[in-house]
Motif scaffolding. Structure first.
Motif, mmCIF file in Angstrom:
data_model
loop_
_atom_site.group_PDB
_atom_site.id
_atom_site.type_symbol
_atom_site.label_atom_id
_atom_site.label_comp_id
_atom_site.label_asym_id
_atom_site.label_seq_id
_atom_site.Cartn_x
_atom_site.Cartn_y
_atom_site.Cartn_z
ATOM 1 N N ARG A 17 -4.706 -5.547 -12.775
ATOM 2 C CA ARG A 17 -3.781 -4.588 -12.352
ATOM 3 C C ARG A 17 -2.661 -5.340 -12.118
ATOM 4 O O ARG A 17 -2.222 -6.188 -11.639
ATOM 5 C CB ARG A 17 -4.208 -3.938 -10.998
ATOM 6 C CG ARG A 17 -3.255 -2.807 -10.549
ATOM 7 C CD ARG A 17 -3.943 -2.490 -9.285
ATOM 8 N NE ARG A 17 -2.944 -1.464 -8.642
ATOM 9 C CZ ARG A 17 -3.037 -0.952 -7.199
ATOM 10 N NH1 ARG A 17 -3.894 -1.489 -6.392
ATOM 11 N NH2 ARG A 17 -2.253 0.013 -6.908
ATOM 12 N N ASN A 18 -1.625 -4.589 -13.019
ATOM 13 C CA ASN A 18 -0.334 -5.247 -12.705
ATOM 14 C C ASN A 18 0.493 -3.907 -12.149
ATOM 15 O O ASN A 18 0.337 -2.652 -12.448
ATOM 16 C CB ASN A 18 0.555 -5.478 -13.890
ATOM 17 C CG ASN A 18 0.042 -6.793 -14.778
ATOM 18 O OD1 ASN A 18 -0.651 -7.560 -13.953
ATOM 19 N ND2 ASN A 18 -0.084 -6.863 -16.075
ATOM 20 N N ILE A 19 1.519 -4.046 -11.388
ATOM 21 C CA ILE A 19 2.264 -3.119 -10.478
ATOM 22 C C ILE A 19 3.636 -3.119 -10.638
ATOM 23 O O ILE A 19 4.112 -4.383 -10.416
ATOM 24 C CB ILE A 19 1.865 -3.019 -9.034
ATOM 25 C CG1 ILE A 19 0.051 -3.043 -8.721
ATOM 26 C CG2 ILE A 19 2.276 -1.942 -8.129
ATOM 27 C CD1 ILE A 19 -0.280 -3.516 -7.329
ATOM 28 N N ARG A 71 4.395 2.373 -11.375
ATOM 29 C CA ARG A 71 3.341 2.276 -12.644
ATOM 30 C C ARG A 71 2.709 1.567 -12.205
ATOM 31 O O ARG A 71 2.815 0.356 -11.488
ATOM 32 C CB ARG A 71 4.303 2.182 -13.965
ATOM 33 C CG ARG A 71 3.351 2.284 -15.084
ATOM 34 C CD ARG A 71 2.992 3.633 -15.520
ATOM 35 N NE ARG A 71 4.371 4.270 -15.887
ATOM 36 C CZ ARG A 71 4.482 5.626 -15.569
ATOM 37 N NH1 ARG A 71 3.794 6.071 -14.668
ATOM 38 N NH2 ARG A 71 5.721 6.245 -16.044
ATOM 39 N N ASN A 72 1.115 1.602 -12.286
ATOM 40 C CA ASN A 72 0.117 0.704 -12.290
ATOM 41 C C ASN A 72 -0.211 0.467 -13.855
ATOM 42 O O ASN A 72 -0.542 1.486 -14.697
ATOM 43 C CB ASN A 72 -0.968 1.301 -11.646
ATOM 44 C CG ASN A 72 -0.847 1.263 -10.145
ATOM 45 O OD1 ASN A 72 -1.104 0.236 -9.602
ATOM 46 N ND2 ASN A 72 -0.237 2.115 -9.625
ATOM 47 N N ASN A 101 0.736 -1.180 0.030
ATOM 48 C CA ASN A 101 -0.082 0.050 -0.008
ATOM 49 C C ASN A 101 1.048 1.256 -0.103
ATOM 50 O O ASN A 101 1.261 1.649 0.828
ATOM 51 C CB ASN A 101 -0.856 -0.112 1.375
ATOM 52 C CG ASN A 101 -1.760 -1.082 1.283
ATOM 53 O OD1 ASN A 101 -2.399 -1.208 0.151
ATOM 54 N ND2 ASN A 101 -2.065 -1.801 2.528
ATOM 55 N N GLU A 102 0.977 1.849 -1.288
ATOM 56 C CA GLU A 102 1.954 2.918 -1.391
ATOM 57 C C GLU A 102 1.466 3.990 -0.508
ATOM 58 O O GLU A 102 2.132 4.620 0.180
ATOM 59 C CB GLU A 102 2.045 3.384 -2.708
ATOM 60 C CG GLU A 102 3.016 4.792 -3.053
ATOM 61 C CD GLU A 102 2.985 5.200 -4.513
ATOM 62 O OE1 GLU A 102 4.192 5.386 -4.561
ATOM 63 O OE2 GLU A 102 2.183 5.048 -5.122
ATOM 64 N N THR A 145 -1.414 -8.912 -10.555
ATOM 65 C CA THR A 145 -2.549 -9.089 -9.535
ATOM 66 C C THR A 145 -3.616 -9.882 -10.085
ATOM 67 O O THR A 145 -3.831 -9.982 -11.410
ATOM 68 C CB THR A 145 -3.078 -8.001 -8.882
ATOM 69 O OG1 THR A 145 -3.737 -7.387 -9.809
ATOM 70 C CG2 THR A 145 -1.639 -7.105 -8.442
ATOM 71 N N GLN A 147 5.025 2.786 -5.859
ATOM 72 C CA GLN A 147 4.431 2.077 -7.057
ATOM 73 C C GLN A 147 5.009 3.058 -8.289
ATOM 74 O O GLN A 147 4.305 3.928 -8.522
ATOM 75 C CB GLN A 147 3.070 1.747 -6.966
ATOM 76 C CG GLN A 147 2.673 1.033 -5.974
ATOM 77 C CD GLN A 147 1.163 0.874 -5.734
ATOM 78 O OE1 GLN A 147 0.482 1.385 -6.732
ATOM 79 N NE2 GLN A 147 0.664 0.187 -4.742
ATOM 80 N N TYR A 170 -3.165 -1.166 -16.403
ATOM 81 C CA TYR A 170 -4.404 -1.564 -16.528
ATOM 82 C C TYR A 170 -4.848 -1.818 -18.158
ATOM 83 O O TYR A 170 -4.011 -1.685 -19.026
ATOM 84 C CB TYR A 170 -5.153 -0.459 -16.146
ATOM 85 C CG TYR A 170 -5.225 -0.044 -14.688
ATOM 86 C CD1 TYR A 170 -5.755 -0.975 -13.668
ATOM 87 C CD2 TYR A 170 -4.549 1.020 -14.206
ATOM 88 C CE1 TYR A 170 -5.547 -0.658 -12.330
ATOM 89 C CE2 TYR A 170 -4.247 1.252 -12.843
ATOM 90 C CZ TYR A 170 -4.838 0.571 -11.998
ATOM 91 O OH TYR A 170 -4.666 0.762 -10.540
ATOM 92 N N GLY A 179 2.786 3.542 -19.517
ATOM 93 C CA GLY A 179 1.873 2.847 -18.882
ATOM 94 C C GLY A 179 0.604 2.253 -19.778
ATOM 95 O O GLY A 179 -0.356 1.736 -19.422
#
Length: 154
Positions: free
Chosen positions: A77-79, A90-91, A42-43, A73, A88, A93, A132
């Motif tokens: 969502r890939n983190i 980059r997220n 959790n950033e 995940t 984090q 989607y 992203g």
């Protein structure tokens, strides 16, 4: 999910239903055992919700330069995490994966792209890390798979 970092001297692991990545220092494993450092996934979060996450990490892969860890995940969502940090970078989607899928990811050899499977159309998405954005979908229209992609390796 787990992966080795630092030429095999560090193990990065995630246990389902937890809110952190565990980094185990394996350098002195024989004499002292592995020391563990927990880093939240959790950033930033509201006080009191540090242990809550809305996803499970299903796959971890180190970047080619060793500075980042990519996490696939079950929440579409890939983190990209900075190694050893809750940051984090980059997220990513634009694909679909849920608790019944087997999300997998891989880095391109130059670290510019992430490849990831998706459960809805049997394709492999290619994300540009800098933007992203999905820049390409490798699917059956391109002579690719017509069934689910269960593993990707870089």
């Amino acid at each position: 999910a787990m992966c080795f970092l630092d030429d095999g001297n560090t193990l990065c692991a995630y246990a389902r239903d937890t809110a952190y990545l565990s980094y185990f220092d394996l350098k002195n494993l024989d004499s002292e055992g592995a020391t563990q450092t927990k880093v939240t996934v959790n950033e930033s979060c509201v006080r009191g919700f540090e242990e809550h996450v809305s996803f499970a990490i299903m796959c971890l892969v180190p970047s080619p330069n060793g500075k980042y860890v990519a996490a696939a995940t079950d929440a579409s969502r890939n983190i990209i995490f900075e190694k050893g940090s809750p940051r984090q970078v980059r997220n990513l989607y634009g694909h679909k994966n849920d608790g019944f899928s087997v999300p997998k990811i891989a880095w391109s050899s130059n670290g510019q792209y992430i490849y990831g499977n998706t459960q809805d159309d049997c394709s492999i998405c290619v994300w540009d890390i800098a933007s992203g954005d999905i820049v390409k979908k490798l699917d059956d229209k391109m002579g690719g798979h017509t069934g689910q992609v269960r593993e990707i390796f870089s």
